[in-house]
Design a protein around this motif. Structure first.
Motif, short mmCIF file in Angstrom:
data_model
loop_
_atom_site.label_atom_id
_atom_site.label_comp_id
_atom_site.label_asym_id
_atom_site.label_seq_id
_atom_site.Cartn_x
_atom_site.Cartn_y
_atom_site.Cartn_z
N PRO A 1 10.40 -1.58 11.89
CA PRO A 1 10.71 -2.89 11.29
C PRO A 1 10.25 -3.02 9.84
CG PRO A 1 9.76 -3.16 13.49
CD PRO A 1 9.60 -1.72 13.13
N SER A 2 9.28 -2.22 9.44
CA SER A 2 8.75 -2.32 8.08
C SER A 2 9.48 -1.42 7.09
CB SER A 2 7.26 -1.95 8.07
OG SER A 2 6.51 -2.81 8.89
N PHE A 3 10.38 -0.55 7.57
CA PHE A 3 10.99 0.43 6.67
C PHE A 3 11.94 -0.22 5.68
CE2 PHE A 3 14.43 3.52 5.80
CZ PHE A 3 13.69 4.41 5.05
N VAL A 4 12.92 -0.97 6.18
CA VAL A 4 13.89 -1.61 5.28
C VAL A 4 13.20 -2.61 4.34
CG1 VAL A 4 15.95 -3.07 5.16
CG2 VAL A 4 15.81 -1.23 6.85
N PRO A 5 12.29 -3.48 4.83
CA PRO A 5 11.57 -4.34 3.89
C PRO A 5 10.78 -3.57 2.83
CG PRO A 5 11.31 -5.17 6.11
CD PRO A 5 11.97 -3.84 6.23
N SER A 6 10.24 -2.41 3.21
CA SER A 6 9.48 -1.64 2.21
C SER A 6 10.39 -1.12 1.10
CB SER A 6 8.76 -0.48 2.89
OG SER A 6 9.68 0.51 3.34
N ILE A 7 11.61 -0.70 1.45
CA ILE A 7 12.56 -0.25 0.44
C ILE A 7 12.96 -1.41 -0.47
CG2 ILE A 7 14.84 0.73 0.03
CD1 ILE A 7 12.93 2.76 1.11
N ILE A 8 13.24 -2.57 0.14
CA ILE A 8 13.63 -3.75 -0.65
C ILE A 8 12.50 -4.19 -1.56
CG2 ILE A 8 14.32 -6.17 -0.50
CD1 ILE A 8 15.71 -5.51 2.13
N ASN A 9 11.28 -4.23 -1.02
CA ASN A 9 10.13 -4.63 -1.84
C ASN A 9 9.88 -3.65 -2.98
OD1 ASN A 9 9.65 -6.88 -0.25
ND2 ASN A 9 8.21 -5.81 1.09
N THR A 10 10.09 -2.36 -2.72
CA THR A 10 9.92 -1.35 -3.78
C THR A 10 10.90 -1.59 -4.91
OG1 THR A 10 9.16 0.30 -2.17
CG2 THR A 10 9.92 1.11 -4.30
N LEU A 11 12.16 -1.84 -4.56
CA LEU A 11 13.18 -2.07 -5.59
C LEU A 11 12.95 -3.39 -6.33
CD1 LEU A 11 16.37 -0.89 -3.63
CD2 LEU A 11 15.01 0.39 -5.31
N LEU A 12 12.54 -4.44 -5.60
CA LEU A 12 12.25 -5.72 -6.24
C LEU A 12 11.06 -5.61 -7.18
CD1 LEU A 12 12.75 -8.26 -3.30
CD2 LEU A 12 14.22 -7.95 -5.30
N LEU A 13 10.03 -4.91 -6.73
CA LEU A 13 8.84 -4.73 -7.56
C LEU A 13 9.18 -3.99 -8.84
CD1 LEU A 13 5.78 -4.91 -7.98
CD2 LEU A 13 5.54 -2.84 -6.59
N ILE A 14 9.96 -2.91 -8.72
CA ILE A 14 10.35 -2.14 -9.91
C ILE A 14 11.24 -2.97 -10.83
CG2 ILE A 14 11.65 -0.13 -10.70
CD1 ILE A 14 10.75 1.32 -8.18
N GLY A 15 12.24 -3.64 -10.24
CA GLY A 15 13.19 -4.39 -11.05
C GLY A 15 12.55 -5.52 -11.84
#
Length: 311
Positions: free
Chosen positions: A80-94
């Motif tokens: 359950p944490s995998f997809v949110p971790s990808i989204i959070n990584t991209l949001l943090l970088i962006g």
């Protein structure tokens, strides 16, 4: 006489070629040990990570071992944490790139003007870049964002407002602010160095032609900074993919998965659940993601440089 000197010239040319070949051969032998050490330094950990990602390896259950195939990757993909971790990584970088690039351009334009105390102001501007991530996270957590003792809470109480628990209400925004504070000096240094190389005669000519501050910024300064901005985006993106200390020190990935990025997820799987196989699979996915991002960034930078040279 010209024909008699020809064999001597050929012999001299062959001698020079032999010397160059021997010099190149000796140079290769000299750099071979360092290249071999560097290759082993990178290849061995990567090979072990790949092997562990296809293995059952849990420190809490040592009896479960052997080849796992792609089970670790399947479990990680359904976590359950995998997809949110990808989204959070991209949001943090962006968002960090937006803040640092825009802020770096504005600071570079500001510091390009002469004013009293410019040296001290420049030193203060680049100071956050030399603060360790854990220390900066603690400063923001306990001295600025704290809902009781923080500076922002004190100002809000003075204004008659209710203080905000930033890490509970706006967790990812808080992380973005901390990381942006750390990386803004880097963007400022690169962009300020680039703006210093702008031709002053071009700026003077634009002023004589009646160009205002906004016209000079959008049509002269900003196009000149395009290549430097591409470098800042590429360098920061590569490093922002591995942001960990700020999250670990402040929110520990929470609340829930609100601030869990890919680096923190790998830590949670490897050091909190002691599942080396899952953590290795996450590490391989992080490497793949980093290479994909780096590929497009390098192509973007190369295209930018090509456009500059064609001009």
């Amino acid at each position: 006489m010209r024909h008699t000197n020809l064999p001597l010239m050929q012999v001299h040319a062959h001698t020079e070629q032999d010397r160059e070949a021997r010099r190149a051969s000796s140079t290769r032998w000299l750099i071979t040990p360092s290249v071999a050490v560097l290759f082993l330094w990178m290849a061995i950990p990567l090979a072990m990570t790949i092997w562990f990602s296809f293995s059952h390896y849990n420190l809490l259950n040592p009896d479960l071992k052997g080849f796992a195939g792609i089970d670790n990757y399947k479990y990680l993909a359904t976590d359950p944490s995998f997809v949110p971790s990808i989204i959070n990584t991209l949001l943090l970088i962006g968002w960090t790139l937006v803040v640092t690039v825009v802020g770096g351009v504005l600071m570079a334009v500001l510091f390009d003007r002469k004013f009293y105390g410019q040296g001290i102001a420049r030193l203060l501007a680049i100071g956050p870049f030399f603060v360790m991530p854990t220390v900066s996270a603690l400063i923001w957590k306990n001295m600025i964002f704290h809902p009781v003792y923080g500076i922002i809470a004190a100002v809000m109480r003075w204004m008659g407002l209710t203080p905000i628990d930033w890490f509970a209400t706006y967790p990812l925004t808080s992380i973005v602010i901390i990381v942006s504070w750390e990386w803004l000096p880097f963007a400022f240094l690169i962009l300020f160095t680039a703006i210093q190389s702008l031709d002053q005669e071009q700026k003077e000519a634009a002023k004589i032609d009646g160009a205002g501050p906004f016209s000079m910024f959008f049509f002269i300064t900003l196009p000149h900074l395009r290549r430097a901005i591409a470098v800042v985006v590429m360098m920061e993106t590569i490093f922002l993919l591995s942001i960990f200390a700020e999250i670990y020190t402040t929110t520990s990935g929470g609340p829930g998965d609100a601030t869990t990025n890919l680096s923190y997820l790998i830590y949670a799987l490897g050091l909190q659940q002691f599942d080396v196989g899952l953590a290795s699979a996450g590490g391989i996915l992080a490497v793949v993601l980093a290479n994909i991002v780096s590929f497009f960034l390098v192509r973007m930078l190369a295209k930018n440089l090509k456009g500059e040279y064609e001009k």
